[in-house]
Scaffold this active site. Sequence first.
Site, PDB file in Angstrom:
ATOM      1  N   LYS A  34       5.250   1.490  -1.726  1.00 39.68           N
ATOM      2  CA  LYS A  34       5.061   0.089  -1.339  1.00 39.68           C
ATOM      3  C   LYS A  34       6.451  -0.557  -1.388  1.00 39.68           C
ATOM      4  O   LYS A  34       6.821  -1.216  -2.356  1.00 39.68           O
ATOM      5  CB  LYS A  34       4.067  -0.576  -2.293  1.00 39.68           C
ATOM      6  CG  LYS A  34       3.344  -1.752  -1.661  1.00 39.68           C
ATOM      7  CD  LYS A  34       2.120  -2.117  -2.457  1.00 39.68           C
ATOM      8  CE  LYS A  34       1.593  -3.478  -2.084  1.00 39.68           C
ATOM      9  NZ  LYS A  34       1.163  -3.628  -0.699  1.00 39.68           N
ATOM     10  N   GLU A  74      -4.627   3.766   8.366  1.00 36.17           N
ATOM     11  CA  GLU A  74      -5.116   2.573   7.658  1.00 36.17           C
ATOM     12  C   GLU A  74      -4.834   1.363   8.538  1.00 36.17           C
ATOM     13  O   GLU A  74      -4.316   1.509   9.646  1.00 36.17           O
ATOM     14  CB  GLU A  74      -4.391   2.443   6.308  1.00 36.17           C
ATOM     15  CG  GLU A  74      -2.877   2.305   6.463  1.00 36.17           C
ATOM     16  CD  GLU A  74      -2.130   2.234   5.140  1.00 36.17           C
ATOM     17  OE1 GLU A  74      -2.720   1.862   4.124  1.00 36.17           O
ATOM     18  OE2 GLU A  74      -0.925   2.557   5.155  1.00 36.17           O
ATOM     19  N   ARG A 124       1.661   1.912 -10.032  1.00 34.65           N
ATOM     20  CA  ARG A 124       2.039   2.136  -8.624  1.00 34.65           C
ATOM     21  C   ARG A 124       3.428   1.584  -8.339  1.00 34.65           C
ATOM     22  O   ARG A 124       4.222   2.182  -7.618  1.00 34.65           O
ATOM     23  CB  ARG A 124       0.992   1.526  -7.687  1.00 34.65           C
ATOM     24  CG  ARG A 124       1.226   1.903  -6.226  1.00 34.65           C
ATOM     25  CD  ARG A 124       0.061   1.510  -5.325  1.00 34.65           C
ATOM     26  NE  ARG A 124      -0.067   0.069  -5.193  1.00 34.65           N
ATOM     27  CZ  ARG A 124      -1.024  -0.529  -4.487  1.00 34.65           C
ATOM     28  NH1 ARG A 124      -1.931   0.184  -3.859  1.00 34.65           N
ATOM     29  NH2 ARG A 124      -1.080  -1.844  -4.413  1.00 34.65           N
TER      30      ARG A 124
HETATM   31  N1  PXG Z   1      -2.498  -0.437   2.900  1.00 39.03           N
HETATM   32  C1  PXG Z   1      -1.342  -1.120   2.977  1.00 39.03           C
HETATM   33  C2  PXG Z   1      -0.320  -0.690   3.942  1.00 39.03           C
HETATM   34  C3  PXG Z   1      -1.123  -2.213   2.120  1.00 39.03           C
HETATM   35  O1  PXG Z   1       0.038  -2.872   2.170  1.00 39.03           O
HETATM   36  C4  PXG Z   1      -3.332  -1.868   1.187  1.00 39.03           C
HETATM   37  C5  PXG Z   1      -3.479  -0.782   2.037  1.00 39.03           C
HETATM   38  C6  PXG Z   1      -4.432  -2.178   0.223  1.00 39.03           C
HETATM   39  O2  PXG Z   1      -4.018  -1.820  -1.103  1.00 39.03           O
HETATM   40  P1  PXG Z   1      -4.607  -2.558  -2.389  1.00 39.03           P
HETATM   41  O3  PXG Z   1      -3.942  -1.887  -3.524  1.00 39.03           O
HETATM   42  O4  PXG Z   1      -4.241  -4.009  -2.258  1.00 39.03           O
HETATM   43  O5  PXG Z   1      -6.069  -2.341  -2.375  1.00 39.03           O
HETATM   44  C7  PXG Z   1      -2.125  -2.593   1.209  1.00 39.03           C
HETATM   45  C8  PXG Z   1      -1.887  -3.753   0.301  1.00 39.03           C
HETATM   46  C9  PXG Z   1      -1.316  -9.397   2.722  1.00 39.03           C
HETATM   47  C10 PXG Z   1      -0.701  -8.192   2.121  1.00 39.03           C
HETATM   48  O6  PXG Z   1      -0.659 -10.442   2.700  1.00 39.03           O
HETATM   49  C11 PXG Z   1      -1.466  -7.102   1.833  1.00 39.03           C
HETATM   50  C12 PXG Z   1      -0.906  -5.955   1.270  1.00 39.03           C
HETATM   51  C13 PXG Z   1       0.431  -5.948   1.059  1.00 39.03           C
HETATM   52  C14 PXG Z   1       1.199  -7.043   1.371  1.00 39.03           C
HETATM   53  C15 PXG Z   1       0.633  -8.186   1.894  1.00 39.03           C
HETATM   54  O7  PXG Z   1      -2.453  -9.313   3.193  1.00 39.03           O
HETATM   55  N2  PXG Z   1      -1.772  -4.924   1.036  1.00 39.03           N
END
Ligand code: PXG
Length: 285
Positions: free
Chosen positions: A151, A184, A52
């Site tokens: 991301k 989301e 990713r």
């Molecule tokens: N949506 C968004 C916009 C994200 O940034 C997720 C979904 C979940 O993805 P994963 O791959 O983790 O299952 C994310 C990821 C935090 C934090 O501090 C969380 C993310 C990114 C940066 C910081 O909680 N989440």
Amino acid sequence: MPRIIFMNDRLVPEEEARVSVFDHGLLYGDGVFEGLRSYAGRVFRLDTHLDRLWASARAICLEIPLPKNVVAKAVNDTLAANNLTDGYVRLVVTRGAGSLGLDPNRTHNPQVIVIADTISLYPAEFYSQGLKIVTAATQRVQSAALSPRIKSLNYLNNIMAKLEGLRAGCVEALMLNHKGEVAECTGDNVFVVRSGKLLTPPPDAGILEGITRNAVMELAHAAGIDCHEATLTRHDIYTADECFLTGTAAEVIPVVDLDGRTIGTGTPGPITARLTADFHKLVRQ
Ligand code: PXG
């Protein structure tokens, strides 16, 4: 204790881990990142996170200056250097230092940074009682403006929504896309359960395709729970039997209230509980 950080080609103490004020990661949010977790000394889906990261970099025409296997080793080495078996890893690649103009072609030395730390978990009662969340007025940025599938280091869209959630006393906020469909949350994906079936918005609703999301979809499939991507509106959440969020930090977390409306029975539901248990097993496998 000072943390040990991986910077480009070596591990350094955090005081020595510095980036230029001319780095476009700082000046423009021009760069990409990943958030990963290790359980009992093993990084969950490391290869998927690296894929990713590389896809995000490709989407912004940023060439990561190290091969994947070297970055994979850096992640494991950074965890080991900080004596972490259960930890959180932030992987960052910046565009590098350049001129004060936007032009990414006038930058050099993209910085590859790995930070490993303990993970700050949500309190246990969030899981046992479920979260109350609100819908943010801040819309998810449109794919035609900037794809939410990237991301990138530019997370202001999510941060603006997060601020709205925090002001309402919530740790997460629901984001809708420009069509008013459920996208989301600010750092988590959304699922609902309706009549025993699992539904979650498709990537083109304007979401990051979460690695936890994909793992939960696989677990649902293995458990014989029907799971589909579907366009959802808030109506689908208000009238759902269950709702939960997924993300690397939160794992699987129940939502029992959206905008002051009780979802289902107002307590975490059985399918959420089943998938939470299955996810805990999976990460320790
Ligand atoms: N949506 C968004 C916009 C994200 O940034 C997720 C979904 C979940 O993805 P994963 O791959 O983790 O299952 C994310 C990821 C935090 C934090 O501090 C969380 C993310 C990114 C940066 C910081 O909680 N989440």
